[in-house]
Design an enzyme around this catalytic site. Structure first.
Site, PDB file in Angstrom:
ATOM      1  N   GLY A 181       0.732  -1.259   0.000  1.00 50.43           N
ATOM      2  CA  GLY A 181       0.000   0.000   0.000  1.00 50.43           C
ATOM      3  C   GLY A 181       0.760   1.307   0.000  1.00 50.43           C
ATOM      4  N   GLY A 183       2.828   2.640  -2.224  1.00 52.30           N
ATOM      5  CA  GLY A 183       3.202   3.187  -3.523  1.00 52.30           C
ATOM      6  C   GLY A 183       2.428   4.445  -3.890  1.00 52.30           C
ATOM      7  N   CYS A 186      -0.771   3.510  -5.670  1.00 53.00           N
ATOM      8  CA  CYS A 186      -1.463   2.373  -5.061  1.00 53.00           C
ATOM      9  C   CYS A 186      -2.553   2.887  -4.131  1.00 53.00           C
ATOM     10  CB  CYS A 186      -0.475   1.505  -4.280  1.00 53.00           C
ATOM     11  SG  CYS A 186      -1.239   0.079  -3.476  1.00 53.00           S
TER      12      CYS A 186
END
Length: 347
Positions: A181, A183, A186
């Site tokens: 999570g 990124g 993301c």
């Protein structure tokens, strides 16, 4: 249900405390690392940064450009075997040794990866590309890959906790990808509520992996060269970068024009854009867990690579580390509530 009270930290929550140094110049810092991997028994040397296995980052062009900096590229899994053959025919052995072959976990992915690896023995890295490394299916695929390719260095993930990091290493992974999570494109954390602050994940997984002779790569959450330094300081053996390497000539994103200005599209690999491109759209039973952004064109990636490596060298000089290898043991993190003076950030 249970609640863990321990504080978990991301890169934005800390700074690295400076320490006395005998280094006279940033040029005195050695960023190259030498590794021998647990299962493959392969030796490797280079700068332990990896361009992410995203189709708007991990391209053949990116691999060719970053090889000159001794940086690895996890080439995305959507190239055909024929495209791989053409790339290999036009690439030097030096470029190929800086390439990781990415794969999914289906039977078709396995057969395709086998064909690609058979094209050239210089392809020594396999990157198993799965968002959720906690699935038993992933563990089984890692074991299958290890049996099929005993001398290849296998990277697998993604996980964020020590016990699963250990499971993947014991199943055959040499390197475990850490991050769920964090990124830049993301949205898993907001779509699912699942995740883990990246610095704490790195610290905990590094401790688990190193106890078994394995290694980790911090995947996601880096927005600046300082974050890369923090990841290494936290114990990461490698750092994987996506957003920091996006938007360049070599990144492979589609270029769009608005009001006379050109932008490059960059999207997460679980985004609607990615799924439309590769599997025809978002399946009815799932949600897209990534977003698409338009980035101003940033030119050749070499300038960004120099900036990242320069920042990393400078971080080492601030703590007296003459080699990147020494950065972890010389790192003391301090918790902070601010990172920078932002008065002119909007100008």
């Amino acid at each position: 249900m249970r609640i863990e009270e321990d504080l978990k930290l991301g890169f934005k929550d800390v700074l690295i405390r400076p320490k006395r140094s005998t280094l006279k110049s940033r040029s005195d810092v050695e960023l190259e690392r030498q590794f021998t991997f647990k299962h493959s028994d392969q030796s490797w040397s280079g700068v332990p940064i990896i361009a992410a296995n995203m189709d708007t980052v991990g391209t053949f062009s990116m691999a060719s450009a970053l090889a000159s900096f001794d940086i690895l590229t996890a080439v995305h899994k959507h190239y055909s075997v024929e495209e791989w053959q053409a790339f290999i025919n036009n690439s030097s052995a030096d470029v190929l040794k800086h390439v990781m072959v990415s794969t999914g976990t289906s039977d078709a992915d396995f057969e395709k990866t086998k064909q690609i690896l058979d094209l050239n023995p210089a392809l020594n890295f396999v990157c198993i590309d799965v968002a959720n490394g906690y699935s038993e299916h992933v563990v089984q695929f890692v074991a299958k890959a290890r049996e099929a390719w005993p001398t290849k260095t296998i990277c697998a993930g993604n996980v964020v906790t020590g016990e699963m990091c250990e499971e993947l290493i014991l199943s055959g992974a040499d390197i475990v990808k850490v991050g769920i999570g964090p990124g830049s494109v993301c949205t898993t954390r907001v779509k699912t509520g699942v995740g883990y602050p990246q610095l704490s994940a790195v610290i905990e997984c590094a401790d688990a992996a190193h106890g078994l002779g394995g290694m980790i790569v911090s995947d996601g959450g880096c927005t600046t060269p300082g974050d890369v330094a923090k990841a290494f300081g936290g114990g990461a053996d490698f750092v994987m970068l996506g957003g920091m390497l996006a938007g360049h000539e070599e990144s492979g994103g589609r270029i769009v024009e608005e009001n006379g200005e050109k932008f490059m599209l960059f999207y997460g690999m679980s985004s609607e854009s990615a799924m439309k491109r590769h599997v025809g759209g978002v399946a009815e039973y799932r949600a897209a867990e990534g977003k698409t952004v338009k980035l101003p064109l940033r030119g050749p990636v070499e300038n960004t690579a120099r900036d990242i490596l320069g920042g990393l060298r400078s971080a080492c000089t601030y703590v007296g580390a003459s080699r990147l290898k020494e950065l972890t043991k010389r790192t003391t993190f301090i918790r902070v509530q601010e990172q920078e003076n932002r008065i002119f950030n909007n100008l």
